[in-house]
Design an enzyme around this catalytic site. Structure first.
Site, PDB file in Angstrom:
ATOM      1  N   GLU A   1       0.868  -1.178   0.000  1.00 50.52           N
ATOM      2  CA  GLU A   1       0.000   0.000   0.000  1.00 50.52           C
ATOM      3  C   GLU A   1       0.903   1.226   0.000  1.00 50.52           C
ATOM      4  OE1 GLU A   1      -3.134   0.070  -0.378  1.00 50.52           O
ATOM      5  OE2 GLU A   1      -3.782  -1.976   0.056  1.00 50.52           O
TER       6      GLU A   1
ATOM      7  N   CYS B   1      -2.101   9.392   2.560  1.00 49.81           N
ATOM      8  CA  CYS B   1      -1.642   8.817   1.289  1.00 49.81           C
ATOM      9  C   CYS B   1      -2.590   9.109   0.134  1.00 49.81           C
ATOM     10  CB  CYS B   1      -1.416   7.316   1.422  1.00 49.81           C
ATOM     11  SG  CYS B   1      -2.886   6.388   1.903  1.00 49.81           S
TER      12      CYS B   1
END
Length: 466
Positions: free
Chosen positions: A211, A245
């Site tokens: 991720e 993010c």
């Protein structure tokens, strides 16, 4: 420390054979134990997040603690269904066979978490790994040390080490862990470190979920309500001071709407993160994690300005408080550093365009982003932008919210990540889909056994059903 890690790893290697037989109910018991522990440690978690990132209790609850609790509840509700063997269709050669797909635990899994959402981003993969029946070793980030310490205590107080263990430490501990032959590694962090994790995993042929991040762009056309778009983008950009993010990284906006967007963004950010005296509200607005990251962010502003960009708003920094004000940049050169690397802070470049080909060409010339945000009321425009780009996920007329739906897979593509998580997608990430064919007493496969003479009729039959 490394000797202790080695001992725990070996205990988990032995225990994974036991957990492989675990039932849905046994896994649900563990999930409930985790939920109870989170509630018991809840105030300590809030205090730790305040220490590490100056997160308000409300923001910590919504984006970290409640997020994890809802993920647990979703897994408990659906786990029995997820674990059921799935039927698979027959083929001509197995026309009488029974075909099933079974979800098996991967075994011993390593979860390495980042510092920006230090509780949520270790708990969510942990929940999926428990649901899938694995043994797990956790490595929280040493940068968010207060939260890491609470997580370690929570895990130690709740689980046996042969089931789940947590190890704090610096980069050396991570490097030691990555040498071990884990069955699966789940890493959340930067693309640069993700490459190193994948390289280390390849030595043991460990499967990986990465991720990562990237520059998540926003495209705004002339059909939208700019006030509404600016309010949503300000929230998505400035929660956790931009250290998210999937935060909007930069905005492409139709040139005629540029000045209106700048004004509406200022007003939205002021409403959300400033007090009545028009001063930045430190109780609502997070700090930068450490001085190193704050210096990097200020360096990006300086480089952009030195190359011709203008500070349309903000740009100030309070060094003792590690606080960078919400900042808007205009006239940003596309070759400046801030347009080349993920910002990960409260700085938003705003870039005007005259034709949609301009942002499309820029987006498609770079690494695929983790998220893409489109603001348009024109369905044909939305379709064009979605069809013409690739990203881990996308939102239309909003930002960030797709991460909160456990029915949607969350993950990147290529440079922004490999694999996905949340809900059944996280369960499958930590599971191996094992195919099993149960042959019937009458074996149709013998039709294709040698000798092959006088079997032209079999070839005709096969071709007919192909």
């Amino acid at each position: 420390m490394t000797d202790h890690i080695q001992t725990v790893f070996e205990l988990q290697l032995k225990n994974k054979a036991v957990l492989q037989w675990s039932t849905a109910q046994q896994r649900i018991v563990k999930l409930r134990q985790l939920r109870t522990a989170i509630e018991e440690f809840e105030e300590q978690i809030y205090d730790a997040l305040q220490t590490d990132l100056r997160k308000s209790k409300f923001e910590s609850a919504v984006t970290e603690v409640f997020f994890a609790l809802s993920e647990i509840d979703f897994a408990i509700k659906n786990l029995k269904q997820w674990m059921k063997p799935k039927r698979a269709r027959r083929t001509l050669t197995s026309i009488l066979a029974t075909n099933r797909i079974y979800q098996q635990p991967r075994g011993v899994c390593l979860i390495i978490a980042p510092w920006n959402y230090p509780f949520q981003l270790i708990m969510n993969p942990l929940i999926s790994a428990i649901a899938a029946g694995n043994c797990i070793i956790l490595k929280p980030s040493e940068i968010s040390s207060a939260t890491s310490n609470v997580i370690t205590q929570l895990i130690k107080n709740t689980f046996q080490a042969e089931d789940i263990a947590c190890f704090e430490g610096d980069r050396a501990i991570s490097e030691f862990l990555l040498q071990l032959p884990f069955d699966h590694i789940f890493f959340t962090g930067s693309t640069t470190v993700g490459k190193a994790v994948m390289q280390a995993a390849s030595k043991n042929l460990s499967s990986v979920t990465l991720e990562l991040g990237g520059k998540s762009p926003v495209i705004i056309d002339e059909t939208v309500d700019i006030k509404d778009a600016a309010s949503k983008i300000a929230w998505g950009k400035l929660i956790n001071a931009g250290q998210t993010c999937i935060a909007p990284d930069h905005v492409f906006i139709q040139r005629s709407k540029l000045e209106e967007f700048i004004q509406q963004y200022k007003e939205a950010a002021t409403r959300q993160f400033f007090n009545d005296q028009q001063q930045l509200d430190m109780a609502q607005y997070s700090k930068i994690i450490n001085r190193q990251h704050a210096e990097r962010l200020m360096g990006l502003i300086t480089d952009a300005v030195d190359n011709g960009a203008s500070i349309a708003w903000g740009g100030e920094v309070l060094w003792p408080e590690l606080t960078i004000y919400p900042t808007l940049l205009s006239h940003v050169p596309l070759d400046s550093k801030i347009m080349q690397e993920e910002i990960f802070g409260p700085i938003l470049p705003v870039i005007p365009y005259d034709d949609l080909e301009m942002p499309l060409n820029i987006i498609n010339s770079k690494s695929k982003p983790l998220a893409l945000y489109i603001f348009s009321k024109n369905k044909l425009t939305v379709k064009r932008l979605l069809k013409s780009t690739s990203s881990g996920g996308a939102c239309v007329n909003d930002v960030v919210i797709h991460v909160s739906n456990p029915n949607l897979p969350f993950g990147g593509v290529n440079g922004s990540g490999i694999g996905s998580c949340h809900g059944i997608f996280g369960f499958k990430t930590f599971s191996h889909e094992r195919s099993v064919a149960f042959q019937s007493a009458f074996n149709m496969s013998q039709l294709i056994y040698p000798p092959y003479t006088k079997k032209e009729w079999v070839m005709k039959l096969l071709r007919k059903f192909m």
